[in-house]
Design an enzyme around this catalytic site. Structure first.
Site, PDB file in Angstrom:
ATOM      1  N   SER A  35      39.085 -39.105  24.558  1.00  0.00           N
ATOM      2  CA  SER A  35      39.073 -38.036  25.561  1.00  0.00           C
ATOM      3  C   SER A  35      37.709 -37.403  25.781  1.00  0.00           C
ATOM      4  CB  SER A  35      40.086 -36.949  25.187  1.00  0.00           C
ATOM      5  OG  SER A  35      41.387 -37.337  25.553  1.00  0.00           O
TER       6      SER A  35
ATOM      7  N   LYS B 226      36.360 -37.455  29.250  1.00  0.00           N
ATOM      8  CA  LYS B 226      36.650 -36.418  30.248  1.00  0.00           C
ATOM      9  C   LYS B 226      35.439 -35.533  30.538  1.00  0.00           C
ATOM     10  CE  LYS B 226      41.667 -36.123  29.360  1.00  0.00           C
ATOM     11  NZ  LYS B 226      41.905 -36.913  28.142  1.00  0.00           N
TER      12      LYS B 226
ATOM     13  N   SER C  41      43.294 -31.137  27.899  1.00  0.00           N
ATOM     14  CA  SER C  41      42.968 -32.569  27.768  1.00  0.00           C
ATOM     15  C   SER C  41      43.995 -33.444  28.476  1.00  0.00           C
ATOM     16  CB  SER C  41      42.862 -32.977  26.289  1.00  0.00           C
ATOM     17  OG  SER C  41      42.150 -34.192  26.154  1.00  0.00           O
TER      18      SER C  41
END
Length: 382
Positions: free
Chosen positions: A57, A60, A119
């Site tokens: 993640s 991102k 997230s």
């Protein structure tokens, strides 16, 4: 903040092995890690920082960067409502989500909070489609930005970081990306410090536990997949003596648990703040010498630095720094403003600690044909 990024462009290298040995790096329980002083642009310490990893993640962060750029370019608006596609809604149901729904349009601002606070992988897809029309085109934008930033060991295969052979990076590249977000979009970076966010009547906490444990931490992102382990990029600002504040960015990748990435990130940040100082050596445009110019319209030229020179050194070392200027003599006109004319080495106990490019601070045009001829004779006789 813009001045801070200008300092990043200054070439600061050659941390002396002799000095580094007096400050052994901490033992960090991670596959790879790095500590960046974002104020000076120097890497303080690192281990396997160029090892290819699955960013999970942490991907991102680039998704947010591309979206922030689209907002700055007015391609989208922060309060714009966008429709949620089935593709975004159906993203891996076992993964992190903000729980958007195809039946309910969602605001870009909410999607950004869903992306960085919760997230949400569904938020990542929705933002990609809002910015670029489809996920594939958005990923191309991500990779274009990575190339522009000089992230040579990074490639993105999707906007969320779910496992993909086309999704990889390094601690070194991720630290550069993190610094760029903070400097280029400080107004949007504030989202990273939000401790919790509620959407669709579901409240989720920010997975960055340091936001609760350390008041100086204001970002940035966590990541986890089975193959990648637990990773975190954390950023903190603390007082820097009488010189304002300094920012450190830690990148910790491949730890064994949520608590471990939190603990190791805190350890790394504390070690950096406690053992190093960031000092300003020279100001942008400050003349450090005025050497003679040959065949020029003027007899001398001011030389110095194109940007503020901020450097990070172990505590107690600043007072020992001694500058040694090495010029590219003879300096012969024409000379271009900001063209390199030498190097300044900062020495400690006779050993180089830092090496800085020295540039001309002004243009110097050629002298008349008679002036050039006279200086040619002088150089020949010299």
């Amino acid at each position: 903040m813009k001045k801070m990024f200008a300092a990043l462009a200054v070439s600061v290298a050659l941390m002396s092995a002799a000095v580094a040995q007096t400050l052994p790096a901490p033992t960090i329980a991670a596959k790879s890690w790095l500590l960046l002083d974002a104020t000076s642009g120097q890497v303080i310490a690192a281990q396997d920082q160029n090892a290819r990893i699955e960013p999970a993640s942490l991907t991102k962060i680039m998704t947010a960067y591309v979206t922030f750029q689209a907002l700055k370019d007015k391609k989208i608006d922060i309060n714009q409502m966008v429709n949620v596609s089935v593709r975004a809604w159906k993203v891996d149901p076992s993964s992190s989500k903000m729980f958007i729904d195809p039946a309910t349009p969602v605001k870009i601002d909410d999607l950004l909070h869903g992306l960085m606070v919760q997230s949400g992988n569904d938020a990542a897809v929705a933002l990609a489609e809002a910015v670029a029309g489809d996920e594939g085109t958005f990923v191309a934008l991500m990779n274009r930005e990575a190339e522009r930033m000089g992230l040579k060991n990074t490639k993105f295969g999707n906007p969320h970081g779910l496992p993909s052979a086309e999704n990889y990076s390094t601690a070194q590249d991720l630290s550069t990306l993190a610094a760029r977000v903070i400097v280029d979009f400080p107004e949007f970076y504030k989202i990273d410090s939000v401790k919790s966010f509620t959407y669709n009547k579901i409240t989720q906490p920010n997975r960055n536990r340091l936001l609760w444990l350390d008041p100086t931490v204001d970002g940035m992102k966590t990541g986890h997949t089975e193959n990648a382990g637990y990773g975190m990029i954390a950023s903190a600002r603390r007082p820097n003596g009488t010189a304002g504040q300094r920012r450190l960015i830690s990148v910790v990748l491949g730890t064994t648990s949520d608590s471990s990435r939190t603990q190791e990130s805190q350890k790394l940040l504390n070690w950096g703040f406690q053992n190093f100082d960031t000092i300003k050596l020279y100001s942008k445009g400050q003349a450090i010498a005025t050497p003679e110019v040959w065949k020029g319209s003027q007899a001398s030229v001011k030389i110095g630095f194109a940007n503020d020179v901020l450097v990070t050194v172990p505590k107690g070392v600043a007072a020992k720094l001694k500058p040694v200027l090495e010029r590219k003599d003879p300096l012969v006109a024409p000379l271009a403003r900001n063209g390199q004319v030498g190097t300044l080495k900062m020495m400690v106990d006779g050993k180089p600690l830092l090496q800085l490019p020295v540039v001309a601070l002004e243009d110097v045009s050629q002298a008349s044909i008679f002036g050039r001829a006279w200086d040619s004779m002088r150089l020949w006789l010299k």
